[in-house]
Design a protein around this motif. Sequence first.
Motif, PDB file in Angstrom:
ATOM      1  N   ASP A   1     -14.446  49.424  -1.399  1.00  0.00           N
ATOM      2  CA  ASP A   1     -15.255  50.501  -1.973  1.00  0.00           C
ATOM      3  C   ASP A   1     -15.909  51.279  -0.842  1.00  0.00           C
ATOM      4  N   GLU A   2     -16.510  52.425  -1.206  1.00  0.00           N
ATOM      5  CA  GLU A   2     -17.282  53.196  -0.237  1.00  0.00           C
ATOM      6  C   GLU A   2     -18.396  52.320   0.333  1.00  0.00           C
ATOM      7  N   SER A   3     -18.650  52.468   1.620  1.00  0.00           N
ATOM      8  CA  SER A   3     -19.700  51.717   2.286  1.00  0.00           C
ATOM      9  C   SER A   3     -20.654  52.713   2.930  1.00  0.00           C
TER      10      SER A   3
ATOM     11  N   GLU B   1     -33.931  50.293  12.499  1.00  0.00           N
ATOM     12  CA  GLU B   1     -33.254  49.323  11.639  1.00  0.00           C
ATOM     13  C   GLU B   1     -32.393  50.021  10.598  1.00  0.00           C
ATOM     14  N   MET B   2     -31.092  49.722  10.638  1.00  0.00           N
ATOM     15  CA  MET B   2     -30.142  50.216   9.644  1.00  0.00           C
ATOM     16  C   MET B   2     -29.294  49.047   9.173  1.00  0.00           C
ATOM     17  N   LEU B   3     -28.859  49.129   7.940  1.00  0.00           N
ATOM     18  CA  LEU B   3     -28.008  48.100   7.347  1.00  0.00           C
ATOM     19  C   LEU B   3     -26.741  48.752   6.812  1.00  0.00           C
ATOM     20  N   GLN B   4     -25.672  47.980   6.754  1.00  0.00           N
ATOM     21  CA  GLN B   4     -24.453  48.449   6.103  1.00  0.00           C
ATOM     22  C   GLN B   4     -23.926  47.334   5.217  1.00  0.00           C
ATOM     23  N   ASP B   5     -23.797  47.640   3.932  1.00  0.00           N
ATOM     24  CA  ASP B   5     -23.178  46.721   2.979  1.00  0.00           C
ATOM     25  C   ASP B   5     -21.704  47.068   2.879  1.00  0.00           C
ATOM     26  N   MET B   6     -20.864  46.055   2.828  1.00  0.00           N
ATOM     27  CA  MET B   6     -19.420  46.254   2.719  1.00  0.00           C
ATOM     28  C   MET B   6     -18.834  45.281   1.721  1.00  0.00           C
ATOM     29  N   THR B   7     -17.868  45.768   0.956  1.00  0.00           N
ATOM     30  CA  THR B   7     -17.017  44.905   0.156  1.00  0.00           C
ATOM     31  C   THR B   7     -15.640  44.973   0.806  1.00  0.00           C
ATOM     32  N   LEU B   8     -15.192  43.855   1.341  1.00  0.00           N
ATOM     33  CA  LEU B   8     -13.932  43.793   2.078  1.00  0.00           C
ATOM     34  C   LEU B   8     -12.827  43.227   1.192  1.00  0.00           C
ATOM     35  N   ARG B   9     -11.716  43.950   1.119  1.00  0.00           N
ATOM     36  CA  ARG B   9     -10.542  43.466   0.395  1.00  0.00           C
ATOM     37  C   ARG B   9      -9.762  42.546   1.333  1.00  0.00           C
ATOM     38  N   LEU B  10      -9.494  41.335   0.870  1.00  0.00           N
ATOM     39  CA  LEU B  10      -8.790  40.365   1.695  1.00  0.00           C
ATOM     40  C   LEU B  10      -7.305  40.695   1.767  1.00  0.00           C
ATOM     41  N   LYS B  11      -6.717  40.516   2.958  1.00  0.00           N
ATOM     42  CA  LYS B  11      -5.294  40.732   3.189  1.00  0.00           C
ATOM     43  C   LYS B  11      -4.580  39.387   3.242  1.00  0.00           C
ATOM     44  N   ASN B  12      -3.257  39.446   3.132  1.00  0.00           N
ATOM     45  CA  ASN B  12      -2.389  38.265   3.221  1.00  0.00           C
ATOM     46  C   ASN B  12      -2.719  37.217   2.163  1.00  0.00           C
ATOM     47  N   VAL B  13      -3.063  37.728   0.989  1.00  0.00           N
ATOM     48  CA  VAL B  13      -3.390  36.862  -0.150  1.00  0.00           C
ATOM     49  C   VAL B  13      -3.189  37.686  -1.414  1.00  0.00           C
ATOM     50  N   GLU B  14      -3.008  37.020  -2.533  1.00  0.00           N
ATOM     51  CA  GLU B  14      -2.743  37.754  -3.773  1.00  0.00           C
ATOM     52  C   GLU B  14      -3.960  38.485  -4.333  1.00  0.00           C
ATOM     53  N   ARG B  15      -5.160  38.019  -4.026  1.00  0.00           N
ATOM     54  CA  ARG B  15      -6.360  38.692  -4.532  1.00  0.00           C
ATOM     55  C   ARG B  15      -7.599  38.188  -3.803  1.00  0.00           C
ATOM     56  N   GLY B  16      -8.708  38.903  -3.992  1.00  0.00           N
ATOM     57  CA  GLY B  16      -9.990  38.442  -3.477  1.00  0.00           C
ATOM     58  C   GLY B  16     -10.700  39.461  -2.609  1.00  0.00           C
ATOM     59  N   GLU B  17     -12.031  39.460  -2.720  1.00  0.00           N
ATOM     60  CA  GLU B  17     -12.904  40.318  -1.932  1.00  0.00           C
ATOM     61  C   GLU B  17     -14.096  39.495  -1.455  1.00  0.00           C
ATOM     62  N   VAL B  18     -14.698  39.953  -0.353  1.00  0.00           N
ATOM     63  CA  VAL B  18     -15.908  39.322   0.163  1.00  0.00           C
ATOM     64  C   VAL B  18     -16.930  40.410   0.428  1.00  0.00           C
ATOM     65  N   GLN B  19     -18.153  40.202  -0.054  1.00  0.00           N
ATOM     66  CA  GLN B  19     -19.245  41.143   0.187  1.00  0.00           C
ATOM     67  C   GLN B  19     -20.081  40.641   1.360  1.00  0.00           C
TER      68      GLN B  19
END
Length: 171
Positions: free
Chosen positions: A124-126, A135-153
């Motif tokens: 998604d957009e970050s 002080e700055m923060l960045q939130d990310m939702t990362l799509r996992l590669k080399n796997v059938e599904r899954g994301e990590v925030q």
Amino acid sequence: MDQRLAGLLKIRVRRGIGLAIRDICSSDPYVVVTMGEQKLKTRVIKKNCNPEWNDELTLTVTNPNLPIKLTVFDRDRFSDDDPMGEAEIDIKPYLECVSMDLQDLPPGTAVKKIQPSRDNCLADESKVVWVKKGEMLQDMTLRLKNVERGEVQIQIEWNDLFPANSKASTN
């Protein structure tokens, strides 16, 4: 080899979303973050494909061009742990914002928006968000590669160890 310490990168590994099943009906996931010779990991969350880690890992960054790799594994008791996908964390857009030397923005101001693309693992957009001076923060939702599904925030935050020297080193 004389490498000057540039700063610390805090990576808050928040949670996994829809991770792949690697055991009979679930997984026991944990995350490993690597950068150069550094290797840090979260705790294992048992029997959960939507784990909530909320673990904070801190990398020492001497070369911001080194890739930061996030790999999810399923903990196995009697055999090698099973890989459950991987992603790279691109900190360059975030560090560009940190080096802008901004002053007195209202808290919550989006300094930069990064769109998902073929060149990053964003699902998604970050946004890089101003919290307060220095002080700055960045939130990310990362799509996992080399796997059938899954994301990590995750969320990243930079701590410059030489704030007075940061301008001098860029000239």
